[in-house]
Enzyme design. Sequence first.
Site, PDB file in Angstrom:
ATOM      1  N   ASN A   9      -3.887   5.810  -7.350  1.00 26.02           N
ATOM      2  CA  ASN A   9      -4.503   4.789  -8.198  1.00 26.02           C
ATOM      3  C   ASN A   9      -5.930   4.567  -7.686  1.00 26.02           C
ATOM      4  OD1 ASN A   9      -5.277   2.456  -9.516  1.00 26.02           O
ATOM      5  ND2 ASN A   9      -3.754   1.126  -8.522  1.00 26.02           N
ATOM      6  N   LYS A  11      -8.230   2.737  -8.910  1.00 23.46           N
ATOM      7  CA  LYS A  11      -8.743   1.384  -9.168  1.00 23.46           C
ATOM      8  C   LYS A  11     -10.188   1.430  -9.681  1.00 23.46           C
ATOM      9  CE  LYS A  11      -5.515  -0.376  -5.785  1.00 23.46           C
ATOM     10  NZ  LYS A  11      -5.120  -1.418  -4.874  1.00 23.46           N
ATOM     11  N   HIS A  95       0.313  -3.627 -12.776  1.00 23.01           N
ATOM     12  CA  HIS A  95      -0.094  -3.621 -11.362  1.00 23.01           C
ATOM     13  C   HIS A  95      -0.323  -5.071 -10.907  1.00 23.01           C
ATOM     14  CE1 HIS A  95      -2.533  -3.031  -7.776  1.00 23.01           C
ATOM     15  NE2 HIS A  95      -1.979  -1.838  -7.702  1.00 23.01           N
ATOM     16  N   GLU A  97      -2.586  -6.405  -9.282  1.00 19.21           N
ATOM     17  CA  GLU A  97      -3.961  -6.901  -9.495  1.00 19.21           C
ATOM     18  C   GLU A  97      -4.141  -7.368 -10.932  1.00 19.21           C
ATOM     19  OE1 GLU A  97      -5.847  -3.436  -7.854  1.00 19.21           O
ATOM     20  OE2 GLU A  97      -5.142  -4.041  -5.867  1.00 19.21           O
ATOM     21  N   GLU A 167       5.792  -2.443  -5.248  1.00 16.74           N
ATOM     22  CA  GLU A 167       4.597  -2.657  -4.435  1.00 16.74           C
ATOM     23  C   GLU A 167       4.577  -4.109  -3.944  1.00 16.74           C
ATOM     24  OE1 GLU A 167       1.305   0.328  -5.423  1.00 16.74           O
ATOM     25  OE2 GLU A 167       1.155  -1.238  -6.915  1.00 16.74           O
ATOM     26  N   GLY A 173      -3.493  -2.833   0.078  1.00 13.87           N
ATOM     27  CA  GLY A 173      -4.863  -2.890   0.588  1.00 13.87           C
ATOM     28  C   GLY A 173      -5.004  -3.664   1.889  1.00 13.87           C
ATOM     29  N   SER A 213      -0.427   0.282   1.070  1.00  7.22           N
ATOM     30  CA  SER A 213      -0.927   0.860   2.327  1.00  7.22           C
ATOM     31  C   SER A 213      -0.189   2.133   2.740  1.00  7.22           C
ATOM     32  CB  SER A 213      -0.887  -0.179   3.451  1.00  7.22           C
ATOM     33  OG  SER A 213      -1.735  -1.280   3.131  1.00  7.22           O
TER      34      SER A 213
HETATM   35  P1  PGA Z   1      -3.201   0.599  -1.318  1.00  8.98           P
HETATM   36  O1  PGA Z   1      -2.984   0.266  -2.861  1.00  8.98           O
HETATM   37  O2  PGA Z   1      -2.551   1.950  -1.068  1.00  8.98           O
HETATM   38  O3  PGA Z   1      -4.680   0.631  -1.127  1.00  8.98           O
HETATM   39  O4  PGA Z   1      -2.526  -0.472  -0.533  1.00  8.98           O
HETATM   40  C1  PGA Z   1      -1.784   0.559  -3.533  1.00  8.98           C
HETATM   41  C2  PGA Z   1      -1.853   0.095  -4.967  1.00  8.98           C
HETATM   42  O5  PGA Z   1      -2.467  -0.939  -5.244  1.00  8.98           O
HETATM   43  O6  PGA Z   1      -1.291   0.739  -5.874  1.00  8.98           O
END
Ligand code: PGA
Length: 251
Positions: A9, A11, A95, A97, A167, A173, A213
């Site tokens: 992803n 982003k 997601h 976010e 997730e 992140g 992560s």
């Molecule tokens: P990350 O993000 O691997 O940077 O933690 C995962 C995601 O948001 O899908």
Amino acid sequence: MRIPVIAGNWKLFKKTAQALQLVQDLAPLVKDVEDVEIIIAPSFTVLGPVRSLLFDSSISVAGQNCYWEEEGAFTGEISPGMLIDAGCSHVIIGHSERRQLFGETDENVNKKSKAAIRAGLTAIICIGETLQERESGETFTVLQRQISAALSNHSTSEMEQVILAYEPVWAIGTGKTARDDQAQEAHAFIRQLVAKLLTPTIADSLRILYGGSVKPDNIAGLMSQADIDGALVGGASLTAESFASIIRYGK
Ligand code: PGA
């Protein structure tokens, strides 16, 4: 037999030149990988160029979001059919976010998933609890609410176009991955819930990805868990080397 999926992803990163460079660097590093489904989710503006570069590759392309209407007066939205037109086969839906920053609800996620599947896309539906929810012992209640809503009215054949991504929001992140056993516990719960809500056969063939992560040094442990069928990777999908080594976890 569930084929593992590793999805990147991107982003809100990578304009055209950087996106094309990343794909050019990544493709040769994973060319020989046949036992893992590889997906990348660039931003909308580079979907077309990225797809063109991948014409002879098995890497699939996903949108990071879509709307539930196919066309109309919905300024700023993008439809499932438009994603297909740009060469996508998958779309990430719900997601955290989008839920936290853009107000997406469980009901929105359900409508988007239905529309994406109807258009022919595979929906990668994200679910997961916040730190506060985990600490107050609500993880399974939250997962149950999100999954029941997201998969509501999905038929057996529609479920063939669904991938779930667990997730935990506190792991995204932050550099804090869920421990292998913590992730497995949540994945096993999700699979049992899907068996109850739908059927054991659907639950058994459903791919459930872990996200939060994921890095080259923790992917193998996660993938060794019985109910973890892949990963949704954010930060570590932004360089070819780290994403390739996640994809090549078994090699
Ligand atoms: P990350 O993000 O691997 O940077 O933690 C995962 C995601 O948001 O899908």
